[in-house]
Scaffold this motif. Structure first.
Motif, mmCIF file in Angstrom:
data_model
loop_
_atom_site.group_PDB
_atom_site.id
_atom_site.type_symbol
_atom_site.label_atom_id
_atom_site.label_comp_id
_atom_site.label_asym_id
_atom_site.label_seq_id
_atom_site.Cartn_x
_atom_site.Cartn_y
_atom_site.Cartn_z
ATOM 1 N N VAL A 30 10.876 -46.901 4.466
ATOM 2 C CA VAL A 30 10.726 -46.469 5.854
ATOM 3 C C VAL A 30 9.596 -47.267 6.499
ATOM 4 O O VAL A 30 8.502 -47.328 5.954
ATOM 5 C CB VAL A 30 10.373 -44.964 5.916
ATOM 6 C CG1 VAL A 30 10.192 -44.524 7.358
ATOM 7 C CG2 VAL A 30 11.468 -44.146 5.257
ATOM 8 N N LYS B 139 3.588 -40.594 10.746
ATOM 9 C CA LYS B 139 4.605 -41.633 10.633
ATOM 10 C C LYS B 139 5.953 -41.205 11.219
ATOM 11 O O LYS B 139 6.648 -41.991 11.846
ATOM 12 C CB LYS B 139 4.749 -41.941 9.148
ATOM 13 C CG LYS B 139 5.769 -42.984 8.750
ATOM 14 C CD LYS B 139 5.724 -43.085 7.214
ATOM 15 C CE LYS B 139 6.287 -44.364 6.715
ATOM 16 N NZ LYS B 139 5.901 -44.618 5.328
ATOM 17 N N TYR B 140 6.320 -39.956 11.006
ATOM 18 C CA TYR B 140 7.659 -39.521 11.389
ATOM 19 C C TYR B 140 7.743 -38.929 12.794
ATOM 20 O O TYR B 140 8.831 -38.571 13.242
ATOM 21 C CB TYR B 140 8.183 -38.503 10.370
ATOM 22 C CG TYR B 140 8.597 -39.144 9.066
ATOM 23 C CD1 TYR B 140 9.743 -39.948 9.001
ATOM 24 C CD2 TYR B 140 7.856 -38.971 7.910
ATOM 25 C CE1 TYR B 140 10.123 -40.551 7.820
ATOM 26 C CE2 TYR B 140 8.231 -39.579 6.718
ATOM 27 C CZ TYR B 140 9.371 -40.352 6.681
ATOM 28 O OH TYR B 140 9.742 -40.954 5.507
ATOM 29 N N ASP C 228 6.779 -48.131 9.483
ATOM 30 C CA ASP C 228 5.900 -47.300 10.320
ATOM 31 C C ASP C 228 6.317 -47.329 11.775
ATOM 32 O O ASP C 228 6.839 -48.302 12.242
ATOM 33 C CB ASP C 228 4.452 -47.800 10.200
ATOM 34 C CG ASP C 228 3.863 -47.337 8.875
ATOM 35 O OD1 ASP C 228 4.063 -46.174 8.523
ATOM 36 O OD2 ASP C 228 3.226 -48.172 8.204
ATOM 37 N N PHE D 65 8.185 -43.024 1.308
ATOM 38 C CA PHE D 65 8.661 -44.373 1.031
ATOM 39 C C PHE D 65 10.159 -44.505 0.832
ATOM 40 O O PHE D 65 10.665 -45.571 0.575
ATOM 41 C CB PHE D 65 7.938 -44.925 -0.195
ATOM 42 C CG PHE D 65 6.468 -45.016 0.011
ATOM 43 C CD1 PHE D 65 5.952 -45.827 1.015
ATOM 44 C CD2 PHE D 65 5.586 -44.295 -0.763
ATOM 45 C CE1 PHE D 65 4.589 -45.907 1.236
ATOM 46 C CE2 PHE D 65 4.223 -44.369 -0.550
ATOM 47 C CZ PHE D 65 3.717 -45.174 0.450
ATOM 48 N N VAL D 66 10.840 -43.404 0.948
ATOM 49 C CA VAL D 66 12.250 -43.447 0.607
ATOM 50 C C VAL D 66 13.103 -43.175 1.830
ATOM 51 O O VAL D 66 12.817 -42.269 2.584
ATOM 52 C CB VAL D 66 12.549 -42.381 -0.465
ATOM 53 C CG1 VAL D 66 13.989 -42.459 -0.906
ATOM 54 C CG2 VAL D 66 11.621 -42.574 -1.641
ATOM 55 N N ASN E 88 2.157 -38.944 6.602
ATOM 56 C CA ASN E 88 3.609 -38.806 6.771
ATOM 57 C C ASN E 88 3.956 -38.093 8.072
ATOM 58 O O ASN E 88 4.906 -38.459 8.761
ATOM 59 C CB ASN E 88 4.216 -38.014 5.604
ATOM 60 C CG ASN E 88 4.559 -38.918 4.426
ATOM 61 O OD1 ASN E 88 4.487 -40.138 4.530
ATOM 62 N ND2 ASN E 88 4.932 -38.306 3.313
#
Lengths: 142, 118
Positions: free
Chosen positions: B116, A119-120, B118, B40-41, A116
């Motif tokens: 979301v 990813k962000y 990638d 995932f949100v 995560n």
């Protein structure tokens, strides 16, 4: 604290207290909102930092977090003196986790933390040494 | 869907955010793993969960969610409710199980929303 065109936020992350984990990220989210960044930028920074903060509490008995806000980017530096990451490649795989079971009952340890964070953010650099500690530097371009 | 309608559909109690019940929500996520919610949100308005700790509220706040529904009759501790109140998030408690709660909301038009990329 203003140094040229950089604004720094510093936090000590308490490793003993899972209940307060994430407080620094919430503060950053509020500060960035006041500074007028877009909702998308704020979400990316705060989610990446939140995952990192949780990681430091789960694995490294806490550490230090610095967020540097520049006009064109936001840099998040998370440094701990924890056990280090023996296999970064594995740690970056979605679903791979070394978190203890009691952490899973708290809603974390799904092996999505580092994925995560990657990813962000626009870049992530991990400096780690087993037995010495880990420093994660993430950048979100504005 | 208005949050008020969720209260009705799930026969839920409102633990905080009474004044926000007319807020619109567009999608929902049923999950007990917070990192999955973070992965995932996107723009998800409602989190349906059986997990009752402060990290649920922080996760919802990170994702700009508007409402958390605690299912299976779970009632979060006061500090968790206070955290949500500070963040302007509605907290509901329902006796429905997760599967049934999600099913009822989905059947009434609340979708899973986008993922979301990638």
């Amino acid at each position: 604290m203003i140094d040229n065109d950089k604004v720094n936020f510093h936090f000590d992350i308490d490793g003993d207290n899972f209940t307060t984990a994430g407080e620094a990220s919430v503060k950053i989210k509020k500060a960035l909102r006041q500074m007028g960044f877009s909702a998308d930028t704020i979400r990316r920074v705060s989610v990446a930092m939140y995952e990192g903060e949780i990681n430091m509490v789960i694995h490294a008995d806490g550490g230090e977090a610095d967020v540097n806000v520049y006009p064109n980017k936001i840099e998040i530096i998370l440094a701990d003196k924890g056990p280090g990451i023996p296999d970064i490649e594995k740690a970056m795989q979605a679903g791979y986790s070394t978190a203890p079971d009691d952490i899973r009952s708290l809603g974390f340890g799904a092996g999505m933390g580092l994925p995560n964070m990657k990813k962000y953010t626009d870049s992530i650099d991990i400096q780690t040494e087993v037995g010495v500690g880990t420093t994660v530097t993430m950048v979100v371009n504005v | 869907m208005k949050i008020r309608e969720i209260v009705k559909l799930l026969d839920a109690r409102v633990l905080c955010g009474e004044e926000l019940l007319d807020g619109e929500v567009n999608s929902a996520c049923g999950c007990d793993m917070m990192s999955d919610v973070l992965a995932f949100v996107k723009e998800q308005a409602v989190l349906i969960t059986g997990l009752c700790n402060p990290q649920v509220v922080r996760t919802a706040e990170m994702m700009d969610m508007r409402c958390i529904v605690f299912v299976r009759g779970k009632v979060p501790p006061k500090d968790v409710v206070a955290l949500a109140e500070d963040s302007g998030i509605v907290i509901l408690a329902s006796d429905e199980r997760m599967y049934v709660a999600c099913g009822k909301l989905y059947a009434n038009g609340l979708s899973g929303g986008s993922v979301v990329s990638d």
